[in-house]
Motif scaffolding. Structure first.
Motif, PDB file in Angstrom:
ATOM      1  N   GLN A  68     -40.063 110.824 127.147  1.00  0.00           N
ATOM      2  CA  GLN A  68     -40.130 112.126 126.490  1.00  0.00           C
ATOM      3  C   GLN A  68     -38.986 113.045 126.900  1.00  0.00           C
ATOM      4  OE1 GLN A  68     -42.251 111.044 128.790  1.00  0.00           O
ATOM      5  NE2 GLN A  68     -42.179 112.553 130.461  1.00  0.00           N
ATOM      6  N   ALA A  69     -38.329 112.733 128.027  1.00  0.00           N
ATOM      7  CA  ALA A  69     -37.198 113.555 128.480  1.00  0.00           C
ATOM      8  C   ALA A  69     -35.931 113.277 127.694  1.00  0.00           C
ATOM      9  CB  ALA A  69     -36.945 113.316 129.965  1.00  0.00           C
ATOM     10  N   LEU A  70     -35.909 112.182 126.938  1.00  0.00           N
ATOM     11  CA  LEU A  70     -34.727 111.773 126.178  1.00  0.00           C
ATOM     12  C   LEU A  70     -35.022 111.946 124.689  1.00  0.00           C
ATOM     13  CD1 LEU A  70     -31.871 110.376 126.588  1.00  0.00           C
ATOM     14  CD2 LEU A  70     -33.052 108.245 125.981  1.00  0.00           C
ATOM     15  N   THR A  71     -34.315 112.870 124.043  1.00  0.00           N
ATOM     16  CA  THR A  71     -34.589 113.154 122.633  1.00  0.00           C
ATOM     17  C   THR A  71     -33.311 113.054 121.811  1.00  0.00           C
ATOM     18  OG1 THR A  71     -34.288 115.530 123.043  1.00  0.00           O
ATOM     19  CG2 THR A  71     -36.534 114.658 123.165  1.00  0.00           C
ATOM     20  N   PRO A  72     -33.386 112.535 120.577  1.00  0.00           N
ATOM     21  CA  PRO A  72     -32.198 112.498 119.714  1.00  0.00           C
ATOM     22  C   PRO A  72     -31.697 113.916 119.441  1.00  0.00           C
ATOM     23  CG  PRO A  72     -33.928 111.074 118.861  1.00  0.00           C
ATOM     24  CD  PRO A  72     -34.548 111.897 119.953  1.00  0.00           C
ATOM     25  N   PHE A  73     -30.375 114.086 119.530  1.00  0.00           N
ATOM     26  CA  PHE A  73     -29.771 115.402 119.324  1.00  0.00           C
ATOM     27  C   PHE A  73     -28.982 115.462 118.018  1.00  0.00           C
ATOM     28  CE2 PHE A  73     -26.386 118.555 119.998  1.00  0.00           C
ATOM     29  CZ  PHE A  73     -27.151 119.665 120.300  1.00  0.00           C
ATOM     30  N   MET A  74     -28.210 114.421 117.724  1.00  0.00           N
ATOM     31  CA  MET A  74     -27.484 114.319 116.463  1.00  0.00           C
ATOM     32  C   MET A  74     -27.120 112.867 116.228  1.00  0.00           C
ATOM     33  SD  MET A  74     -23.706 115.921 117.377  1.00  0.00           S
ATOM     34  CE  MET A  74     -23.045 115.575 115.742  1.00  0.00           C
ATOM     35  N   GLN A  75     -26.782 112.543 114.982  1.00  0.00           N
ATOM     36  CA  GLN A  75     -26.487 111.169 114.608  1.00  0.00           C
ATOM     37  C   GLN A  75     -25.272 111.113 113.683  1.00  0.00           C
ATOM     38  OE1 GLN A  75     -30.327 109.918 112.945  1.00  0.00           O
ATOM     39  NE2 GLN A  75     -30.763 108.797 114.843  1.00  0.00           N
ATOM     40  N   SER A  76     -24.675 109.925 113.624  1.00  0.00           N
ATOM     41  CA  SER A  76     -23.557 109.688 112.711  1.00  0.00           C
ATOM     42  C   SER A  76     -23.679 108.292 112.118  1.00  0.00           C
ATOM     43  CB  SER A  76     -22.220 109.813 113.445  1.00  0.00           C
ATOM     44  OG  SER A  76     -21.140 109.482 112.581  1.00  0.00           O
ATOM     45  N   SER A  77     -23.362 108.181 110.855  1.00  0.00           N
ATOM     46  CA  SER A  77     -23.376 106.884 110.180  1.00  0.00           C
ATOM     47  C   SER A  77     -21.975 106.344 109.948  1.00  0.00           C
ATOM     48  CB  SER A  77     -24.109 107.008 108.831  1.00  0.00           C
ATOM     49  OG  SER A  77     -25.462 107.319 109.044  1.00  0.00           O
ATOM     50  N   ASP A  78     -20.954 107.026 110.483  1.00  0.00           N
ATOM     51  CA  ASP A  78     -19.587 106.535 110.269  1.00  0.00           C
ATOM     52  C   ASP A  78     -18.653 106.752 111.454  1.00  0.00           C
ATOM     53  OD1 ASP A  78     -19.449 109.261 110.049  1.00  0.00           O
ATOM     54  OD2 ASP A  78     -18.807 109.282 107.952  1.00  0.00           O
ATOM     55  N   HIS A  79     -19.132 107.313 112.549  1.00  0.00           N
ATOM     56  CA  HIS A  79     -18.287 107.490 113.726  1.00  0.00           C
ATOM     57  C   HIS A  79     -19.014 107.014 114.981  1.00  0.00           C
ATOM     58  CE1 HIS A  79     -16.071 110.346 111.104  1.00  0.00           C
ATOM     59  NE2 HIS A  79     -15.047 109.884 111.785  1.00  0.00           N
ATOM     60  N   ILE A  80     -18.238 106.397 115.871  1.00  0.00           N
ATOM     61  CA  ILE A  80     -18.743 105.983 117.175  1.00  0.00           C
ATOM     62  C   ILE A  80     -18.156 106.927 118.213  1.00  0.00           C
ATOM     63  CG2 ILE A  80     -18.941 104.103 118.836  1.00  0.00           C
ATOM     64  CD1 ILE A  80     -18.266 102.161 116.540  1.00  0.00           C
TER      65      ILE A  80
END
Length: 394
Positions: free
Chosen positions: A49-61
Motif C-alpha cells: 500500500q506504500a507504493l502507488t502508481p503516480f504516472m504512466q507512459s505508453s511510448d517512453h521509457i
C-alpha cells in the motif's frame, strides 16, 4: 604504466573470464575493516500500500526522475533505451508534460546527429541524455554522453549542461575534454558539488573530475577493479545476457556526492558500492599506490538500477534483482524499504523532500537496449513510495 588498450563494453562475446578475474580482484578489497557493514534485512518495512502508481507512459521509457521544490518533475527518457522524441521532459503538478528545458534542446536524436563527434557543444540539441542531478544551489546539471547507442560510435563529444529550472534555460555548456576519454569511453551518471562535477566512465571504468569553472577534465582510477564490471548484472531470471549468450557488462555508471562534498560513492550496475574521499583528487603528494587503495568497499550491494542521495547523506537505491527499494545511512545502516513484483527493473529514484520517493519500473531488460527484440509490457509506470517516518532500528 596503465593499460590503455581499448575495450568494448556490452561485449557480444562471453564475458565470463573477465568477470571472474575482476571479481577475484575485487574480493581482495573486502578483507579490511570496511567489510564490517550490517547485512541488508530480508524483510521489507513497508507493505504494497506504500507504493502507488503516480504516472504512466505508453511510448517512453524513463530511467531517472528528479522532483523539483515547486512540485514539477524532470524525467529522463534516454536514447539508448530506444526512446524517440524528447529525452528530457518536465511534468507540471497538474500532470501535463512537455520537452525540457525547451523543444529546441530535444529536436535532434542520435539517428540524425553528425556521424563524427564534434567539440562544438554549445546550443546544440541533446544527443544522449545520460544522467541528471540537482545541486544545493538549485540548478540542474545534465550529462549528454553523445552516445545514443552503446554498440555504435559516438555521435557527438560529451558535455555537461547547466540548467536553471526557474527560467527553464540552459545557462552553461561544459565540454568534456577529449584527453580525459579513452577509446570506448561512454560517460554515464553525474554528481556535482559546488564547482566540481564527478562523472563515471561506464565504457572504460574510471572517474572523471571536471572543474566547471575552467572546463579542465581529469581522469582518475582508470580500470580500477571497483569501477569495472566484475560481476554479472542479475535479474530475477538470472544473469543478463545478450541474445547470443554473452554476459552483458557495464562499468561504473552510478554516482552520488555527499552533501558536504567530502566523498563520493560509485558503482557499476553489477558491482559493489564503493566510497572515495574526494580529497585525493587534489592531493599533489598522494602516491599511486595510496591512490589505488583509497577506494573503500562501502556495501555489498545487489545489482542496481540507480541510486540517489538525500540531504543528510542517506543513500537510496533500486535493486533490480528483487524489485526492491533500499536505503543506507552514513552510519552504514541498511534498510529494505519495500520489495514489490511491480518494480520490474526500477531505475534511478528521486526524492521530493516531503517524505516520498519516486521510481520508474523501466523494464530495461525488455527495452531492446542489449540487442534483443523489444518486449516491453506497456505502459511504463512511475511509482510514488511513501517513506517510513521511523528511524533505523539497528
Amino acid at each position: 604504466m596503465p593499460d590503455t588498450a581499448p575495450r568494448r563494453r556490452f561485449s557480444r562475446r562471453p564475458a565470463t573470464r573477465r568477470l571472474g578475474v575482476l571479481a577475484a580482484a575485487l574480493a581482495c578489497l573486502a578483507t579490511g575493516p570496511q567489510a564490517w557493514a550490517l547485512h541488508m534485512p530480508k524483510e521489507s518495512e513497508l507493505g504494497p500500500q506504500a507504493l502507488t502508481p503516480f504516472m504512466q507512459s505508453s511510448d517512453h521509457i524513463w530511467d531517472a526522475v528528479l522532483p523539483l521544490p515547486d512540485g514539477r518533475m524532470v524525467l529522463e527518457a534516454p536514447a539508448w533505451l530506444g526512446n524517440s522524441g524528447p529525452q528530457l521532459f518536465i511534468r507540471t503538478p497538474d500532470g501535463a508534460t512537455a520537452p525540457w528545458p525547451a523543444a529546441m534542446w530535444n529536436t535532434a536524436q542520435g539517428s540524425s546527429a553528425p556521424d563524427a563527434p564534434t567539440q562544438d557543444t554549445a546550443a546544440k540539441p541533446i544527443i544522449a541524455a545520460a544522467g541528471l542531478t540537482r545541486t544545493a544551489q538549485g540548478t540542474l546539471w545534465v550529462l549528454d554522453s553523445g552516445v545514443p547507442q552503446r554498440e555504435q560510435p559516438p555521435k557527438a563529444a560529451p558535455r555537461l549542461l547547466e540548467i536553471d529550472p526557474t527560467n527553464n534555460a540552459v545557462v552553461r555548456s561544459v565540454p568534456i575534454q577529449a584527453d580525459a576519454l579513452q577509446p570506448g569511453s561512454i560517460l554515464s551518471g553525474v554528481a556535482v558539488h559546488e564547482h566540481t562535477a564527478y562523472v563515471p566512465d561506464s565504457g572504460v571504468g574510471a572517474i572523471l573530475v571536471v572543474d566547471l569553472d575552467t572546463g579542465i577534465s581529469r581522469r582518475f582510477l582508470d580500470r580500477h577493479p571497483a569501477l569495472t564490471a566484475t560481476r554479472p548484472i542479475m535479474t530475477p531470471q538470472g544473469p543478463l545476457h545478450h541474445p547470443n549468450g554473452g554476459l552483458v557488462a557495464m562499468d561504473a555508471s552510478m554516482i552520488a556526492v555527499s552533501p558536504d562534498g567530502s566523498w563520493i560513492v560509485v558503482q557499476p550496475p553489477g558491482g559493489y558500492l564503493s566510497r572515495i574521499d574526494t580529497g585525493i583528487f587534489n592531493d599533489p603528494h598522494i602516491t599511486p599506490a595510496a591512490f589505488e587503495e583509497s577506494v573503500t568497499q562501502w556495501f555489498k550491494t545487489p545489482s542496481l538500477g540507480g541510486l540517489v542521495i538525500d540531504s543528510d547523506g542517506t543513500l537510496y537505491w533500486s535493486d533490480i534483482t528483487t524489485g526492491s527499494i533500499q536505503s543506507y545511512t552514513t552510519g552504514r545502516i541498511p534498510r529494505r524499504l519495500i520489495t514489490d513484483d511491480r518494480l520490474r527493473w526500477p531505475t534511478t529514484p528521486g526524492l521530493d523532500g516531503k517524505g516520498h520517493l519516486y521510481v520508474t519500473a523501466s523494464q530495461v531488460d525488455h527495452s531492446g537496449a542489449f540487442g534483443g527484440a523489444p518486449s516491453m509490457n506497456w505502459p511504463v509506470t512511475l511509482y510514488q513510495l511513501t517513506l517510513p517516518t521511523t528511524p533505523p532500528t539497528h
